[in-house]
Design a protein around this motif. Sequence first.
Motif, PDB file in Angstrom:
ATOM      1  N   GLY A 179       0.817  -1.210   0.000  1.00 49.66           N
ATOM      2  CA  GLY A 179       0.000   0.000   0.000  1.00 49.66           C
ATOM      3  C   GLY A 179       0.850   1.258   0.000  1.00 49.66           C
TER       4      GLY A 179
ATOM      5  N   GLU B 213      -5.441   1.412  -5.649  1.00 56.16           N
ATOM      6  CA  GLU B 213      -5.958   1.519  -4.291  1.00 56.16           C
ATOM      7  C   GLU B 213      -7.103   0.533  -4.089  1.00 56.16           C
ATOM      8  OE1 GLU B 213      -7.323   5.335  -1.933  1.00 56.16           O
ATOM      9  OE2 GLU B 213      -5.387   5.596  -2.942  1.00 56.16           O
ATOM     10  N   HIS B 214      -7.922   0.388  -5.109  1.00 59.52           N
ATOM     11  CA  HIS B 214      -9.058  -0.541  -5.054  1.00 59.52           C
ATOM     12  C   HIS B 214      -8.571  -1.981  -4.847  1.00 59.52           C
ATOM     13  CE1 HIS B 214     -13.190  -1.684  -5.754  1.00 59.52           C
ATOM     14  NE2 HIS B 214     -12.799  -2.572  -6.635  1.00 59.52           N
TER      15      HIS B 214
ATOM     16  N   GLU C 242      -7.338  -2.305  -1.270  1.00 58.34           N
ATOM     17  CA  GLU C 242      -8.500  -2.378  -0.370  1.00 58.34           C
ATOM     18  C   GLU C 242      -9.114  -3.775  -0.409  1.00 58.34           C
ATOM     19  OE1 GLU C 242     -11.185   0.715  -1.583  1.00 58.34           O
ATOM     20  OE2 GLU C 242      -9.786   2.287  -0.974  1.00 58.34           O
ATOM     21  N   THR C 243      -9.198  -4.348  -1.599  1.00 57.70           N
ATOM     22  CA  THR C 243      -9.758  -5.690  -1.747  1.00 57.70           C
ATOM     23  C   THR C 243      -8.886  -6.719  -1.030  1.00 57.70           C
ATOM     24  OG1 THR C 243     -10.792  -5.117  -3.854  1.00 57.70           O
ATOM     25  CG2 THR C 243     -10.459  -7.466  -3.413  1.00 57.70           C
TER      26      THR C 243
ATOM     27  N   PHE D 187      -6.909  -6.217   1.514  1.00 61.57           N
ATOM     28  CA  PHE D 187      -7.100  -6.052   2.962  1.00 61.57           C
ATOM     29  C   PHE D 187      -8.444  -6.623   3.411  1.00 61.57           C
ATOM     30  CE2 PHE D 187      -3.621  -2.828   3.109  1.00 61.57           C
ATOM     31  CZ  PHE D 187      -2.915  -3.393   4.171  1.00 61.57           C
ATOM     32  N   ALA D 188      -9.486  -6.437   2.588  1.00 57.29           N
ATOM     33  CA  ALA D 188     -10.799  -7.003   2.914  1.00 57.29           C
ATOM     34  C   ALA D 188     -10.722  -8.532   2.934  1.00 57.29           C
ATOM     35  CB  ALA D 188     -11.850  -6.532   1.920  1.00 57.29           C
TER      36      ALA D 188
ATOM     37  N   GLU E 220      -9.019  -9.589   6.050  1.00 59.85           N
ATOM     38  CA  GLU E 220      -9.930  -9.451   7.196  1.00 59.85           C
ATOM     39  C   GLU E 220     -10.916 -10.616   7.264  1.00 59.85           C
ATOM     40  OE1 GLU E 220     -13.415  -6.445   8.568  1.00 59.85           O
ATOM     41  OE2 GLU E 220     -11.611  -5.510   7.736  1.00 59.85           O
TER      42      GLU E 220
ATOM     43  N   ARG F  71     -15.788  -9.885  -6.183  1.00 55.64           N
ATOM     44  CA  ARG F  71     -14.912  -8.717  -6.265  1.00 55.64           C
ATOM     45  C   ARG F  71     -13.595  -9.092  -6.953  1.00 55.64           C
ATOM     46  NH1 ARG F  71     -13.797  -4.046  -3.303  1.00 55.64           N
ATOM     47  NH2 ARG F  71     -16.025  -3.715  -3.367  1.00 55.64           N
TER      48      ARG F  71
ATOM     49  N   PRO G 190     -18.840  -1.692  -2.241  1.00 58.31           N
ATOM     50  CA  PRO G 190     -17.795  -1.889  -1.237  1.00 58.31           C
ATOM     51  C   PRO G 190     -18.049  -3.164  -0.440  1.00 58.31           C
ATOM     52  CG  PRO G 190     -19.156   0.026  -0.710  1.00 58.31           C
ATOM     53  CD  PRO G 190     -19.641  -0.516  -2.007  1.00 58.31           C
TER      54      PRO G 190
END
Length: 143
Positions: free
Chosen positions: A32, A91-92, A95-96, A98-99, A102, A127, A141
């Motif tokens: 990132g 960035e998308h 973010e994916t 990291f999702a 998680e 996604r 999101p």
Amino acid sequence: MSDSHSSRAIKDFLAESEEILEKLNLDLVTLGDVIENAGDVDPGLLNTIFRGAHSFKGISGMFGFDDLCELCHHMENLLDSLRLGKVQLSEHLIETLFALLEVLTRLVHGKAESEDFRLDITPYIQRIDALLRGDESSQPPLA
């Protein structure tokens, strides 16, 4: 499998999973930072992240956690496409990732409580598939 053997196996799985997921988290933070600083992606870093996902898929498979395996398999496809330059680092995409990390962590912690713990991984797979198609803008999101 006796209960004590089963609970020890789950503890081993948890210990290994936590280690891999923590390392993946640190590596994703580094990835990132590349975007924030508009730098070049280190191929070694991408390989390390890919290997982390691959290792996690392997231990999930050893313990028969098919949902974790499936999600990791899709994550590997995304990371491989990134390594090969078929998908751009964005960035998308970060973010994916990291999702995904998680939800993998939530699944691991859930399985520590009950081996039957499940989450709906379909939105995450959708996604990933959208990113692989280059169609990231139409995706809602992730929770």
